[in-house]
Design a protein around this motif. Structure first.
Motif: not given
Length: 425
Positions: A260-265, A296-303
């Protein structure tokens, strides 16, 4: 009305393999394949199967069945080709009863490997024990295709170059369905339907194969006793599928996100190439593979979310997703089973301000995977349409004095059980 002969091409390649070619080949999952004595037989699953294509590596072994599958003219042409004599451009292949039974056996093995079971698409899975017992019966019926060194007539663990000659092993592996199959047969309404006749034929072939292989056990003894002296009919189940074990604890929960959380790109779907993993791991739908990119902040996460097959094991399978972003290198993401979804995540390198990454995503099992191939979405759609037609036909009782179904069109018992189940798909 007799089926007319169909011309095939007989030729020898540079490796010494003699090929009896009956048509063009499609992707792996559109072909039914059968390993037989001295050769491999292949039929197209889509369209009229016709005579099989044969790749013959041992002509002497193959001659025991070749004349009975393709006809005497093709058998003679293969012999001529092996001895270096010229063969014409087209040789008539004559349809035979063994050819029809072999095509049905090949289709059954195809169904065990490629059946596109999907909760998302509403295509029920085939009960593997029911299918396995019918394959055992068909294997025994097609013994002329094999050389007798495996299956019902040899060491269960030694099939040589004929892994499909395995009637005895199939009976042993799937005997859990034997008592329910007997109950289904005994509850069937007389002998007026195709299903009733098919049930009895399958059970008698299983009994004969088990007797020839020296198999024993309480289920086989009960079967032999009832075949010799049928007892009172059993109560008929309203849903034949309830007779057989089902996978439990599967509640579709697709759409939940791993974090959950973070900005959807961005988000999108991937490719579900059935060739890249074994059966029973992933839901066969085109929409089963999806991805989400988040900041997620400066990170970019792929799910990654992949809808699991209802039979998929909860642990111990190194399933992975292969990700390629913006034409960069391919990266593997390990997946873990959570409820009905395989999930995984990895950090993602994206240029600053990137909001629409170009993502290629597929699911695979390392070590099994042949690698990505050309897009075959249209062929997968055609396979889904085929199995839906078969399930619709399997749901309708066929009266035996009606025009008979041909061997390949007639539904398997596992298809009938799947089509008439009350389970929600």
């Amino acid at each position: 009305m007799a089926t007319p002969p169909m011309d095939v091409r007989v030729a020898r390649d540079d490796d010494g393999i003699i090929r009896v070619a009956a048509g063009s080949a499609g992707p792996d999952f559109t072909r039914a394949v059968l390993d037989v004595a001295g050769a491999v037989l292949t039929w197209p699953v889509l369209g009229n199967p016709g005579p099989p294509t044969a790749e013959i590596h041992d002509v002497e072994q193959a001659q025991q069945w070749l004349w009975a599958v393709h006809g005497e003219r093709v058998a003679a042409a293969v012999h001529a080709c092996a001895t270096g004599d010229p063969v014409g451009p087209g040789v008539p292949a004559d349809p035979t009863a063994l050819a029809a039974d072999a095509a049905r056996l090949g289709f059954g093995h195809w169904a065990a490997r490629w059946w596109p079971a999907s909760h998302l698409d509403g295509i029920p899975a085939l009960q593997p024990d029911v299918l396995g017992l019918e394959l055992a019966a068909l294997t025994h019926q097609c013994q002329q295709l094999f050389d007798g060194r495996g299956g019902a007539f040899g060491d269960l663990a030694d099939f040589g170059d004929q892994p499909d000659d395995c009637a005895a092993e199939l009976i042993e592996d799937h005997r859990a369905a034997l008592d329910p199959l007997i109950q289904w047969w005994r509850a069937a309404p007389g002998s007026s339907t195709d299903t009733t006749r098919r049930l009895e034929s399958v059970l008698r072939l299983i009994d004969d194969a088990a007797d020839g292989a020296g198999l024993d056990g309480p289920e086989l003894r009960r079967l032999r006793s009832l075949l010799d002296r049928p007892g009172p009919a059993a109560a008929a189940p309203s849903d034949p599928g309830t007779l057989f074990a089902r996978y439990g604890g599967y509640a579709l929960a697709a759409g939940e996100r791993l974090v959950a959380g973070g900005r959807l790109i961005a988000r999108g779907s991937g490719t579900n190439d059935w060739r890249r993993y074994p059966p029973g791991l992933v839901d066969a739908s085109e929409t089963a593979v999806s991805w989400t990119a988040r900041a997620l902040g400066a990170r970019r996460q792929f799910e990654v979310d992949v809808v699991a097959h209802s039979a998929a094991p909860a642990t111990g399978v190194p399933l992975a997703a292969e990700v390629r972003v913006n034409d960069g290198p391919r990266k593997r993401v390990a997946l873990a089973r959570r409820d009905d979804i395989w999930t995984g995540r990895a950090d993602l390198d994206l240029p600053p301000g990137e909001t629409r990454p170009r993502v290629e995503l597929g699911v695979l099992l390392p070590g099994f995977d042949p690698g990505p191939g050309p897009e075959t979405g249209a062929e997968r759609d055609a396979i889904r349409a085929l199995v839906r037609r078969r399930l619709a036909a399997a749901a309708q009782p066929v009266v035996y004095d009606a025009p008979p179904l041909d061997s390949c069109s007639a539904p398997f018992l596992a298809e009938i059980a799947a089509a008439t189940t009350d389970e929600d798909y």
